[in-house]
Design an enzyme around this catalytic site. Structure first.
Site, PDB file in Angstrom:
ATOM      1  N   HIS A  10      12.198  21.458 -29.625  1.00 47.98           N
ATOM      2  CA  HIS A  10      12.154  20.257 -28.779  1.00 47.98           C
ATOM      3  C   HIS A  10      11.530  20.612 -27.435  1.00 47.98           C
ATOM      4  CE1 HIS A  10      13.394  16.164 -27.511  1.00 47.98           C
ATOM      5  NE2 HIS A  10      13.402  16.728 -26.307  1.00 47.98           N
ATOM      6  N   CYS A  11      10.279  20.243 -27.282  1.00 45.46           N
ATOM      7  CA  CYS A  11       9.590  20.462 -26.010  1.00 45.46           C
ATOM      8  C   CYS A  11       8.483  19.418 -25.921  1.00 45.46           C
ATOM      9  CB  CYS A  11       9.035  21.884 -25.925  1.00 45.46           C
ATOM     10  SG  CYS A  11       8.078  22.370 -27.363  1.00 45.46           S
ATOM     11  N   HIS A  12       7.889  19.321 -24.745  1.00 47.80           N
ATOM     12  CA  HIS A  12       6.890  18.278 -24.512  1.00 47.80           C
ATOM     13  C   HIS A  12       5.662  18.880 -23.836  1.00 47.80           C
ATOM     14  CE1 HIS A  12      10.291  15.400 -24.921  1.00 47.80           C
ATOM     15  NE2 HIS A  12      10.933  16.141 -24.047  1.00 47.80           N
ATOM     16  N   TYR A  28       8.244   6.802 -15.606  1.00 46.77           N
ATOM     17  CA  TYR A  28       8.196   7.893 -14.627  1.00 46.77           C
ATOM     18  C   TYR A  28       6.823   8.547 -14.693  1.00 46.77           C
ATOM     19  CZ  TYR A  28       8.838  10.976 -18.692  1.00 46.77           C
ATOM     20  OH  TYR A  28       8.681  11.621 -19.898  1.00 46.77           O
ATOM     21  N   ARG A  84      16.601   3.541 -19.743  1.00 42.45           N
ATOM     22  CA  ARG A  84      15.849   3.853 -18.519  1.00 42.45           C
ATOM     23  C   ARG A  84      14.456   4.393 -18.855  1.00 42.45           C
ATOM     24  NH1 ARG A  84      15.984   9.384 -18.257  1.00 42.45           N
ATOM     25  NH2 ARG A  84      17.698  10.197 -19.496  1.00 42.45           N
ATOM     26  N   TYR A 142      16.558   8.931 -30.203  1.00 47.18           N
ATOM     27  CA  TYR A 142      17.114   9.336 -28.902  1.00 47.18           C
ATOM     28  C   TYR A 142      17.897   8.157 -28.352  1.00 47.18           C
ATOM     29  CZ  TYR A 142      17.206  11.553 -24.243  1.00 47.18           C
ATOM     30  OH  TYR A 142      17.597  12.142 -23.056  1.00 47.18           O
ATOM     31  N   ASP A 202      13.547  21.858 -24.398  1.00 48.90           N
ATOM     32  CA  ASP A 202      13.292  20.592 -23.670  1.00 48.90           C
ATOM     33  C   ASP A 202      12.328  20.792 -22.499  1.00 48.90           C
ATOM     34  OD1 ASP A 202      13.488  17.794 -23.362  1.00 48.90           O
ATOM     35  OD2 ASP A 202      14.942  18.031 -21.756  1.00 48.90           O
ATOM     36  N   ASN A 233      12.882  14.342 -15.832  1.00 53.72           N
ATOM     37  CA  ASN A 233      13.925  13.486 -15.240  1.00 53.72           C
ATOM     38  C   ASN A 233      15.230  14.181 -14.900  1.00 53.72           C
ATOM     39  OD1 ASN A 233      12.334  11.046 -15.469  1.00 53.72           O
ATOM     40  ND2 ASN A 233      12.706  11.158 -17.663  1.00 53.72           N
TER      41      ASN A 233
END
Ligand code: 0GY
Length: 321
Positions: free
Chosen positions: A46-48, A64, A145, A172, A272, A277
């Site tokens: 899980h990473c972006h 954001y 959000r 999610y 992550d 955020n």
């Protein structure tokens, strides 16, 4: 010398026409090397990637604007921490424009798989193209959000489109919303992967009714997977103390341990990175890796969590050694 990260809000300005969201915490670029020896072939599941915005603009509908976090920076982190592979999850700041994700997958030489965002009406040709690039799942985000709600029928249309490719759906959501989402989840006929243990409120009891509802979902089908991720996001305990990192995020441990103990063959773990955020601190990813030992205490449990499970889900075909 401290091994705890201190937040920075300067020094890595967003390129191109974008300004970071005020107060944005940049990812920490001096991660320590983990003390925990990761098993060979470990997957950061899980990473972006974010942008870079000048090359892959952030979506108009985003909630954001992050600090850029490129594929090269992600792959450097992978190597520093001792991971072999990544699963890159489309972040909401890119909406359903998966170009930055695909670019990273194509640059990874097969060492990254992806989870995309798709809208209703996506064509078979597009799904096929994404599959070719390494995408193996679609993400439905219910965190209010981060996204505006999508009609349920739109989501089910997307599921129909991806099912023939053997993809799964990553969901999610926050624990308080599970009850109203449960019938939708029950109706999805492909495997589900749940982000961050369904975001439990860790000030409640890990044996209490809210987390039981989540465990009940996990028990309801053998094809539901869970990411035991994001202690830094879930913890109510605040940032790690400068001299006490081993005590950090302790309130998350009973939740993650329960899941790993009961569902050891369908749990996943990821950093992550670049930690979108976060508001009170930015973790040192090396310390996050060390945290794994607290939730998966044996080498056997870590082998499943970090290697066998993600490989079964994302690289089911035999891989060159
Ligand atoms: C996460 C966290 C978040 C955001 C996103 O796609 C996103 O924007 O994933 C969050 O703010 O909770 O780890 O997935």
């Amino acid at each position: 010398m401290t091994r705890s990260a201190t937040p920075t809000t300067t020094g890595r300005p967003v390129t191109g026409p974008f300004e970071k969201t005020p107060g944005w915490l940049d990812w920490y670029d001096g991660p320590s090397r983990p003390r925990l020896d990761l098993p060979a072939g470990a997957v950061d599941a899980h990473c972006h990637v974010f942008g870079p915005g000048a090359q892959f603009p952030y979506a108009d509908e985003r909630k954001y604007t992050p600090c850029d976090a490129s594929k090269e920076q992600l792959f450097a982190l992978r190597d520093r921490l001792g991971f072999a592979r990544n699963v890159i999850v489309q972040a909401t700041c890119h909406g359903a424009d998966n170009r930055a994700l695909v670019d990273a997958l194509e640059a990874s030489a097969g060492l990254a798989r992806g989870v995309a965002t798709l809208r209703a009406g996506v064509t078979d040709a597009e799904v096929s193209r994404l599959h070719e690039a390494g995408v193996r799942g679609v993400r439905f985000n219910f965190v209010k959000r981060l996204v505006d709600a999508a009609p349920r029928q739109d989501l089910l249309d997307v599921v129909e489109r991806i099912a023939p490719y053997g993809w799964h759906v990553v969901v999610y959501f926050e624990a308080a919303d599970l009850a109203e989402l449960r019938d939708l989840f029950d109706s999805i006929p492909v495997p589900l992967v749940i982000d961050h243990m369904g975001r439990p409120d860790v000030t409640q009891d890990a044996d209490g009714p809210e987390f039981e509802a989540f465990l009940d979902l996990m028990r309801s089908r053998p094809d539901i997977w869970c990411k035991v991720t994001c202690p830094e996001r879930l913890s109510a305990g605040g940032p790690p103390a400068l001299d006490g990192e081993r005590a950090a995020y302790r309130d998350v441990v009973p939740f993650a341990r329960r899941v790993v103990a009961e569902f050891g063959d369908r749990v996943l773990w990821g950093t992550d990175w670049p930690h979108p955020n976060l508001t009170d601190h930015m973790p040192d990813d090396g310390l996050l890796v060390d945290f794994i030992e607290q939730i998966a205490p044996t080498p056997e449990a870590r082998q499943r969590l970090l290697v066998e499970n993600p490989m079964r889900l994302y690289w089911p075909d035999p891989q060159p050694t």
